[in-house]
Design an enzyme around this catalytic site. Sequence first.
Site, short mmCIF file in Angstrom:
data_model
loop_
_atom_site.label_atom_id
_atom_site.label_comp_id
_atom_site.label_asym_id
_atom_site.label_seq_id
_atom_site.Cartn_x
_atom_site.Cartn_y
_atom_site.Cartn_z
NE ARG A 302 36.78 -34.25 75.37
CZ ARG A 302 36.37 -33.30 76.32
NH1 ARG A 302 37.03 -32.33 76.55
NH2 ARG A 302 35.68 -33.97 77.14
NE ARG A 348 30.64 -26.55 81.84
CZ ARG A 348 31.09 -27.49 81.34
NH1 ARG A 348 30.70 -28.41 80.41
NH2 ARG A 348 32.52 -28.09 81.68
#
Length: 456
Positions: A302, A348
């Site tokens: 993915r 992040r």
Amino acid sequence: MDSNVKRLSHKTMGFSRVLIANRGEIALRILRSLRTMGTEVAIIHGREDRASLPVRLSDYAVPIYRKDPLQSYLDIEAIVEAAKSVNADAVHPGYGFLAENSAFARRLKDEGIVFIGPSPEVLELLGDKIQARSTMASAGLPVAGGSDHPVENPDEANLIAAGIGYPVIIKAAAGGGGIGMQVVVSPDDLDSAFRLCSSRAKSAFGDGRVFVEKYIQNAQHIEFQVLGDGTNAVHFGERFCSIQRRHQKILEEGPWLDEDTRNSMGQKVVEGARTVGYSGLATFEFLRDSDGEFYFLEVNPRVQVEHTVTEQLTGFDLVSLGIRVASGESIGISQDQIQLTGHAIQARVNAEKPTDFSPAPGRLWECLLPSGPGIRVDSHACSGYSMPRCFDSLLAKIISHGRDREEAISRLDAALRETVLDGVDTLIPLHRKILQEPNFLKKNVTISYLEDHNFG
Ligand code: ADP
């Protein structure tokens, strides 16, 4: 009229309308690619996300309200119905939720709707880490010593561990997100570790099968970005992702390897993708030990959170490429057209306490995201956004790109410094400390980096 012609020429071969079965920053990222391709955007959403940025920006929004907010994004039948109700040609699952769910991919296929990702059969194969390990070993990828079948009981685990030598790691066959894995340094702890891993795997994945693998000490996490079209595959180089908390990445960068190593590992991952007839974006994850040996971990079938680093390094829109191959196009890029330029780093920005990583969501009464040369921000955050507690803590990804690592570091630090996310705690203070820490600056980083350094 002219603008219409241009719009059509950018359109993908098949898709007029795509449903995004996801939320947050990745939903927005996918929406942006669809827009540039001239494709209409539909999206599902739970109650908590009804006013979120990707929902507001989409052309069609289908509510799926559930008592358990996660179910809005996990209810296969409701999502298939949503896709049918908006006449979507395809569904983009993003990452997490149903992105690796072969039953979902199969249900969509039965309805004649394209799942943007590999085939259900490939998802099934790669979703089982034991099968993935043996398939990739036979394709010529290096794997760590360990079991090539599910380990039935602690006695069997003991035998395998004795054979490969301690320390070992017990992992769930259906694993993800670092859930359940147990490092075992002595035979005395094997029994309890086996049971703990198996029961965690059973409750998290509904599949208690586990396997034993050699624990790679002082390892670095290095992964390769791959795109396949079912027949051919190319790679986009590597990302270095060793800065992890609870086996989950918080800072990623690239490139990391010398050209010869990149080329030889790159050829191997391309061969691995071809062997399974892979179609779509994939990440091949490896550990690398202090002798420079690689060990295959898994394939993530993915788009990956850190695909952004590779986009900055190569200039390719990976999300669009993944959509194009799903619509039946071939890759259309040769390996030598893919060049890495400069250095990129992603931080992040999770809404978490930077000291203990506990979730710290809330309402953003002020949100100012950074900009400037070499800075990219992927985020669904905006002033007034109320971050739900029930979902992942990822709030923004701040990515810097520079001519070299030093420039990427200084740009990222300046960007983090100007970021304002009032109302939540974030990892920004931790990222800023990492960016100044001597071992990080010297690239002296392994997967135990955060445990080894006291950032308090
Ligand atoms: P998951 O799919 O649950 O994320 P992975 O197999 O991708 O699990 O591993 C995630 C992380 O766990 C790795 O980046 C590494 O930090 C650690 N890990 C996994 N396997 C090993 C191993 N054999 N030796 C050392 N660390 C490991």
